[in-house]
Design a protein around this motif. Structure first.
Motif: not given
Length: 770
Positions: A558-580
């Motif tokens: 679960p901690v890894d899923v939490f980190v991945a979800a955060n990447i989706g709304v950090t880098q994913g808001l800079q590059s849409d390719s990574f919006f999860l």
């Protein structure tokens, strides 16, 4: 005896005559006049161009992505062959004026290009900024029939550069496609410019050797070159070069062992001396950190400057044009981030790609003063860019804005094509594209019992999917299909743990459109394939048979899923390719919170650690909150205490279903997929969707499985039946849409309340307003 040419014989005759007359004769009374050769003709001097400014018209496209039949419902496109590849001009004429759904298409683009050439009194160039392939059923045949490269050659493109998706099937597949056209057409295919490509890590036994063999020096005439020049009819000498950008190279899943510009200041490494923890991976003898964006961009700029210097100082060109697959930010359009224009001096024009933007010509501040003109023509062939440039007698380059425009490529052109060029359009379809469709059907029908142009799913509404930085109905449909594939038996059952399907906006390539009642509001197999068409398999048997990324299944804490979800709304808001987005999980996020910092993350601390404020998991049909954060709470509790006690963030398990492409990025962000015991495994170990062995077909005797799966020959597999099936993501989507409702499918009919509207009815990524 060697034959003498006419000049040699004349020379011998003159020598003999001279010897007799001058040296051997004593007579002075000869009445013969000595031979007088005619005067040499005056040297040819070409007509000088008239004094004053000289112009050049640059037609350009980018990110065409195999949309040779347009962008939209395939069956709406007028210039469409039959499923067997045959062409009926009468049927084409009958559809003209009815198609207001599709835009683009190679027949329409051809008409506009020919029209522009005929009307211009100035030289005309035709250029592409990369990603011409991958996106529709046509790329299935790219290595053998090469329909995209062939169509570009027939349209008369002068130069193109490579995009990241040219490598989706690997460099050898790309080389085969380029080689096919080079051998097929007199004069070869479209020259490819790749100025920052590197073959240092390519060996004779590795992938990339074929492509390396096609690479030659600048102006060598090789299929791939670092730069080229062309002297136009008005005397302008133009220099061209091409670049792959940092982000484009990073998301190019199949390029290895080929590389592009990378920093070379990391520790030395080799095949026997690996990089240490946190030092990245070994590329061209140095450890390279994949997330060092600035280092990569500066390395690219240094290589670009060296090429521009050759064009300016050695080739003495009047105009330098860069074909870039960088995206507008790396091109230099963002004031906050210096890009190519600001880091390299001497570039006059940037024809850009990768970010799929319509950018009218804009003048960017350039290094050393002056301006660099940059433009980009959207994507999918929906536009044909026209850029007019003038060069003064003193070498000043200027944009001719009133004559520059973005030309729409749509149904308004159809009647003009029929009246003035239908035979040409039909010929292009019949000769270059129709046979490809027939060949693809020969490949797919035994596997799926459908053909690419068969209408298979009905809906009264489109399913929207091309909205950046947001959860969409289409990404929800795709994740639902992937999660359904687990319950439907394509992958192992979840064994009692939550199942979460993960998808990224960058993998969703097209809104799913059903067209008008003219063909019943039906989507074809080609339309469905176009939603998630990218990629191929790294496993030998499957990649040659069925394009598309295979689905994968593994476990994460679960901690890894939490980190991945955060990447989706950090880098994913800079590059849409990574919006999860997800199926089986919902997250809420607050964009005003500080972005997640993986380097300082401490599960025992009290900080917010990112933007995720709530995570919910689907537990048997009901969403259960497993994590929450309230920035106004005082005092804050430790991070781990915010989790529901039923799911330990460090020892719990979540079953993840995704695709091999996204799984390939786990290592770059410090993750590893895990097996059922939570032991880390590599991406290619035990992560393909698995099925119970009792239901497994014998892949040796029956390699073509009539289902959504394809047998995969995995490294190290020594027995039959194999323990794995490849499940293509696009095939899982097709099966979900057409499967009976009793097994969870949609029975080829999408109800009005499912995946409708411009916003998801039940979003899985919710932006919280503070």
């Amino acid at each position: 005896m060697r034959f003498l040419n006419r000049n040699s014989l004349m020379a011998l005759a003159l020598v003999a005559t001279g010897a007799c007359t001058i040296e051997g004769s004593t007579s002075t009374g000869s009445t013969k006049d000595p031979y007088q050769p005619p005067e040499s003709p005056a040297p040819y001097i070409p007509t000088l161009p008239p004094a004053g400014d000289r112009k050049v018209v640059i037609l350009h496209t980018n990110d065409e992505h195999s949309h040779l039949f347009g962008y939209g419902p395939v069956n709406e496109y007028p210039f469409l062959p039959a499923n067997d590849g045959s062409v009926n001009p009468t049927a084409m004429v009958g559809k003209v004026g009815q198609d207001q759904q599709t835009v683009g298409g190679i027949a329409r683009r051809q008409y506009l290009i020919n029209k522009a050439r005929a009307e211009s009194t100035d030289p005309v160039l035709l250029l592409s900024a990369g990603d011409s392939t991958m996106g529709t059923v046509f790329h299935m045949a790219e290595n053998k029939a090469a329909p995209d490269f062939l169509a570009m050659a027939l349209l008369g493109y002068d130069f193109m550069t490579l995009g990241n998706h040219e490598f989706d099937f690997g460099p050898d597949f790309l080389a085969q496609g380029l080689g096919t056209v080079d051998q097929m057409l007199f004069g070869g295919g479209v020259p490819v410019l790749a100025s920052n490509i590197h073959f240092d890590d390519v060996t004779s036994q590795s992938g990339g050797a074929l492509l390396k063999g096609m690479y030659g020096a600048g102006n060598s005439g090789s299929p791939i070159m670092p730069w080229a020049t062309k002297t136009l009819a008005n005397g302008l000498k133009v220099g061209f070069f091409g670049l792959m950008g940092y982000e484009a190279a990073m998301v190019s899943a199949g390029k290895g062992p080929i590389s592009f510009s990378v920093p070379t200041n990391g520790p030395a490494c080799s095949a026997t001396t690996a990089c240490g923890a946190g030092e990245g991976s070994c590329v061209r003898g140095h450890c390279v950190k994949p997330l060092d964006a600035q280092g990569h961009v500066l390395a690219m700029a240094a290589e670009a400057q060296a090429v521009v210097d050759v064009l300016r100082n050695e080739q003495k060109v009047d105009l330098v044009i860069a074909l870039t697959h960088l995206g507008s930010v790396e091109d230099g359009a963002s004031a906050a981030n210096p890009g190519l224009a600001q880091l390299v001096s001497g570039i006059d024009v940037i024809i850009g790609g990768h970010s799929h933007q319509e950018i009218a010509p804009v003048e960017l501040s350039a290094k050393g003063g002056g301006k660099t003109i940059m433009t980009q023509a959207g994507n999918y062939g929906r536009l044909l860019g026209k850029l007019v440039i003038s060069v003064s007698p003193k070498g000043v380059v200027s944009l001719v804005a009133p004559e520059s425009e973005m030309k729409a490529v749509d149904y308004h052109l159809d009647s003009q094509i029929v009246s003035s060029g239908l035979e040409q359009a039909v010929k292009l379809t019949a000769v270059a594209l129709g046979p490809v469709i027939g060949g693809i059907n020969d490949l797919l029908f035994p596997l799926l019992q459908v053909r690419v142009l068969d209408p298979v799913v009905h809906s009264g509404h489109d399913i929207i999917g091309d909205v950046p930085f947001k959860d969409t109905n289409l990404i929800n449909l795709v994740t639902d299909a992937n999660r359904w594939a687990v319950g439907g038996g394509a992958c192992l059952a979840s064994k009692g743990v939550p199942v979460v399907a993960v998808q990224a906006n960058g993998v969703i390539r097209d809104t799913l459109r059903f067209g008008t009642s003219a063909h019943g509001g039906m989507a074809t197999v080609a339309d469905i394939f176009g939603v998630v068409p990218l990629g191929a398999s790294p496993y030998a048997a499957a990649s040659a048979q069925a394009p598309g990324f295979p689905m994968v299944q593994f476990y994460m804490r679960p901690v890894d899923v939490f980190v991945a979800a955060n990447i989706g709304v950090t880098q994913g808001l800079q590059s849409d390719s990574f919006f999860l987005s997800y199926a089986g999980m919902r997250v809420s996020y607050d964009a005003t919170l500080a972005p997640f910092d993986q380097a300082t993350f401490n599960p025992t601390g009290t900080e917010s650690y990112g933007r995720i404020t709530k995570m919910e998991l689907d537990m048997g049909g009901t969403y259960v909150q497993v994590y929450s954060y309230d920035k106004n709470a005082n005092p804050q509790v430790p991070w781990a205490a915010r989790w529901a006690q039923s799911l330990n963030p460090l020892t719990g398990k979540i079953s993840i279903v995704s695709n091999l492409y996204l799984a390939g990025f786990l290592a770059a962000y410090g993750f590893s997929p895990r097996d059922e015991t939570l032991t880390p495994v590599t991406v290619r170990e035990t992560v393909l969707c698995q099925v119970p062995s009792v239901t497994m077909p014998d892949c040796t005797s029956n390699p073509q499985v009539p289902s959504i799966a394809h047998c995969a020959t995995l490294p190290g597999a020594a027995t039959s039946p194999w323990p794995y099936l490849e499940v293509k993501e696009w095939a899982a989507l097709l099966k979900f849409l057409t499967a009976p409702a009793i097994v969870g499918g949609l029975e080829s009919n999408i109800p009005t309340d499912r995946y409708s509207g411009s916003e998801p009815l039940n979003p899985r990524v919710v932006k919280v307003t503070p």
